[in-house]
Every structure is written in structure tokens, then in C-alpha cells.
Design an enzyme around this catalytic site. Structure first.
Site, PDB file in Angstrom:
ATOM      1  N   LYS A  44       9.111   4.083  -4.805  1.00  0.00           N
ATOM      2  CA  LYS A  44       7.973   3.748  -3.943  1.00  0.00           C
ATOM      3  C   LYS A  44       6.821   3.297  -4.837  1.00  0.00           C
ATOM      4  O   LYS A  44       6.666   3.796  -5.959  1.00  0.00           O
ATOM      5  CB  LYS A  44       7.567   4.995  -3.145  1.00  0.00           C
ATOM      6  CG  LYS A  44       6.253   4.855  -2.360  1.00  0.00           C
ATOM      7  CD  LYS A  44       6.356   3.867  -1.219  1.00  0.00           C
ATOM      8  CE  LYS A  44       5.005   3.660  -0.513  1.00  0.00           C
ATOM      9  NZ  LYS A  44       5.057   2.540   0.459  1.00  0.00           N
ATOM     10  N   SER A  45       5.998   2.371  -4.368  1.00  0.00           N
ATOM     11  CA  SER A  45       4.809   1.972  -5.137  1.00  0.00           C
ATOM     12  C   SER A  45       3.944   3.204  -5.348  1.00  0.00           C
ATOM     13  O   SER A  45       3.630   3.927  -4.402  1.00  0.00           O
ATOM     14  CB  SER A  45       4.012   0.925  -4.372  1.00  0.00           C
ATOM     15  OG  SER A  45       4.764  -0.261  -4.242  1.00  0.00           O
ATOM     16  N   CYS A 127       0.422  -4.975  -0.970  1.00  0.00           N
ATOM     17  CA  CYS A 127       0.412  -3.980   0.113  1.00  0.00           C
ATOM     18  C   CYS A 127      -0.574  -4.421   1.193  1.00  0.00           C
ATOM     19  O   CYS A 127      -1.753  -4.609   0.913  1.00  0.00           O
ATOM     20  CB  CYS A 127       0.028  -2.585  -0.387  1.00  0.00           C
ATOM     21  SG  CYS A 127      -0.107  -1.430   1.014  1.00  0.00           S
TER      22      CYS A 127
HETATM   23  O1  HRO Z   1       2.853   1.802   1.901  1.00  0.00           O
HETATM   24  C1  HRO Z   1       2.731   0.789   2.618  1.00  0.00           C
HETATM   25  O2  HRO Z   1       2.070   0.769   3.660  1.00  0.00           O
HETATM   26  C2  HRO Z   1       3.360  -0.498   2.249  1.00  0.00           C
HETATM   27  C3  HRO Z   1       3.297  -1.036   0.985  1.00  0.00           C
HETATM   28 CL1  HRO Z   1       2.633  -0.240  -0.337  1.00  0.00          CL
HETATM   29  C4  HRO Z   1       3.838  -2.334   0.752  1.00  0.00           C
HETATM   30  O3  HRO Z   1       3.796  -2.889  -0.344  1.00  0.00           O
HETATM   31  N1  HRO Z   1       4.386  -2.977   1.800  1.00  0.00           N
HETATM   32  C5  HRO Z   1       4.448  -2.448   3.023  1.00  0.00           C
HETATM   33  O4  HRO Z   1       4.968  -3.092   3.948  1.00  0.00           O
HETATM   34  N2  HRO Z   1       3.940  -1.189   3.241  1.00  0.00           N
END
Ligand code: HRO
Length: 308
Positions: A44-45, A127
Site C-alpha cells: 500500500k502507498s 492519489c
Molecule cells: O488510498 C487511497 O484513497 C487511494 C490511493 Cl493512495 C491511490 O493512489 N489511488 C486510489 O484510488 N486510492
């Protein structure tokens, strides 16, 4: 059938892996990816500290795809720095996705994560779900400045996860900048930001954050994803590896990404819908498509889309 991929000098036994965000937040989820047929473990980011993310409901899946406004829920980079060495036991590449609300966050995460040497780092410039924070990837100069600074910190292959672009001028401007920076790979696309899905029976939005606006994924975004893969493949003359993401539900969809120029692909919505067993299905389906068409490997079809 050879479904492997090599990207930025890193070998993937299977060209299909999870997309950052999909079933990859917790240790259990990351280990399940390790045990699955996913070609890599993508995290996850992550941000410098733990985040709960946005209020629920924040994910909704429907027949055409999905909408999400997760808001970067993650364990924080110090925790992922502890987990990543343990993920090596699965014998596949580990890709750390890094993010932040400010440039300083990205640099902080980059310092912490570079120390534990994931195989690759994917910088999330896209994001769409943080209220008041525009997607960096829609600002070429902000992206350039951030990537220049990250280049001085990150010592493993660094790629970028980009938002979808809808105009050739935007593809060109971004590709010019990424060529100057010298990114190791490009991952396209993140979700199509700020869509709105409506429940007409209940006369309401289907997710709560940001008035129901969120990132769209799944089969309905495939043509946008393919266009972005193709545009960057052509602009880079095939010299910068591309990870295709968006709208993959079947092995044929993986094949389409390959024809457009993807070296490997990532899956989000279909992984959340089906769980990690989906990798086996996609592998089987992709192998059948390639065999029927006389290819010996996934790599062989890359970029071979005929233009009429
Ligand atoms: O966590 C999110 O709301 C999210 C991220 Cl970081 C992203 O890069 N892409 C996305 O669709 N949701």
C-alpha cells in the site's frame, strides 16, 4: 508458457502482480500476496506515520468496476521498513509504494524505506482522495521538483505511478520530464479520479468521503488505461518499461495491455473482488490466449498493436 517479465533489471516470475492499495495494507495481506501466484508483493502507498484513512463507506464495487476514497490508510513507513525484510522469504520482488501529503513526507518515507532495500520503489504521484490535495501528477513542475529530490535519496530502481491523462499534450509534457529525470519504470494508470457513482433507489452517493467523489477502477476504465500505456510506450520508444494497470478482469485484458506496450501488469478491483486466487486464473487464461495466438512468451507480444 513463459509469463515472466524483467523490468529495471528485476525479474518477475509472473507478469501479473497486485496494484498498490489492493489487499496490501497489513502484514497478513502482504504475506498472502507472498504465498499467492502474484508476480510481486506491492505495498500500500505509505506515509511517514500510520493513517486510518477516510471515513467509511469508502469502497464500493459494482458490475462496471469500483469507486474508492480510502484516503491513504496505511501502517506508516517505519512499520513497513520492519515488514519488508521478512517478505523476502517468498522469493519474489518487493515493490514499496511511497506517498505523502507534502513533498517532505515523500522524502521522509524514501529515507526510511531505501534503508531496507525493496527491489523497486513506486512513487505515487496520483492519489485522488485527499481533500484539498490535488494529484501531483497533474502538475509537471511539482512532479519534476519532487522526483529530482527523491532521486538524491532513493538508491533502488525508482518508478512513478501516474494518473490518467486525457490529452496528448499532457502525455508529452510528462514523458519529457520523466525522460530528464531518468525514471526506471512508469506505472499507468491510477484510478480515474473524482468520479461519482449514484444509488438511484436510495437517492444517495455510494461512498461517504468528499461528497461521494472517488477514484474509479475496474473494467470501465480499461480503454483509458490502454490509451495511457500506449501513449507512453510510443513516447518512450519502448525504452522505459511500463506497468499497465486498469480494467484487467481476464487473461485477454492482460494480453491487451501487453499489445499496447506493458511489460507487466497490476490488478486492483478484480483482486479485491476475487481475492488472491485470481492470479492463478489470470495466469491460466493469459497462457491460453498466448498459446492460441502462437506466442511463446508474454514478452513477445509487447507493443505489437497494429494501427489500421
Ligand atoms: O488510498 C487511497 O484513497 C487511494 C490511493 Cl493512495 C491511490 O493512489 N489511488 C486510489 O484510488 N486510492
Amino acid at each position: 508458457m513463459d509469463l515472466s517479465a524483467t523490468l529495471a533489471g528485476v525479474h518477475f516470475a509472473n507478469c501479473v502482480m497486485n496494484a498498490a492499495g489492493a489487499l496490501c495494507v497489513t502484514r497478513d495481506e502482504l504475506e498472502a500476496l507472498g504465498r499467492s501466484r502474484s508476480g510481486a508483493i506491492v505495498t500500500k502507498s505509505m506515509t511517514p506515520a500510520f493513517r486510518d484513512g477516510n471515513p467509511s463507506p469508502r469502497y464500493h464495487s459494482f458490475p462496471g468496476g469500483s469507486i474508492n476514497s480510502m484516503g491513504l490508510p496505511n501502517l506508516g513507513s517505519p512499520t513497513y521498513a520492519v515488514l519488508i525484510p521478512g517478505l523476502r522469504q517468498f522469493g519474489k520482488p518487493v515493490m514499496a509504494s511511497i506517498a505523502g501529503l507534502e513533498p517532505a513526507d515523500f522524502l521522509d518515507v524514501a529515507h526510511v524505506i531505501t534503508e531496507v532495500r525493496p527491489d523497486l520503489i513506486e512513487v505515487n504521484l496520483s492519489c485522488p482522495n485527499i481533500p484539498g490535495k490535488p494529484q501531483i501528477g497533474y502538475d509537471v513542475e511539482a512532479s519534476r521538483s519532487l522526483l529530482q529530490r527523491l532521486n538524491g535519496v532513493i538508491t533502488v530502481p525508482m518508478g512513478v505511478k501516474l494518473p490518467p491523462y486525457f490529452d496528448p499534450a499532457h502525455h508529452e509534457a510528462m514523458a519529457d520530464m520523466l525522460r530528464e529525470i531518468g525514471v526506471a519504470f512508469v506505472s499507468v494508470i491510477n484510478s480515474v479520479g473524482n468520479g461519482l457513482v449514484v444509488d438511484p433507489e436510495r437517492e444517495c452517493t455510494v461512498i461517504k468521503p468528499k461528497g461521494g467523489f472517488g477514484g474509479l477502477g475496474g473494467s470501465m476504465i480499461k480503454p483509458v488505461a490502454l490509451a495511457n500505456v500506449r501513449a507512453f510506450w510510443k513516447l518512450f520508444d519502448g525504452r522505459v518499461p511500463i506497468i499497465g494497470t486498469g480494467g484487467i478482469v481476464s487473461g485477454m485484458d492482460v494480453f491487451e495491455h501487453g499489445l499496447c506496450g506493458a511489460s507487466a501488469v497490476q490488478i486492483g478491483t478484480v483482486l479485491v473482488d476475487e481475492g488472491v486466487g485470481v492470479f492463478e486464473r489470470l495466469e491460466r487464461e493469459l497462457g491460453e490466449v498466448l498459446a492460441r495466438k502462437g506466442y511463446r512468451s508474454f514478452a513477445e507480444c509487447r507493443g505489437r498493436l497494429r494501427e489500421l
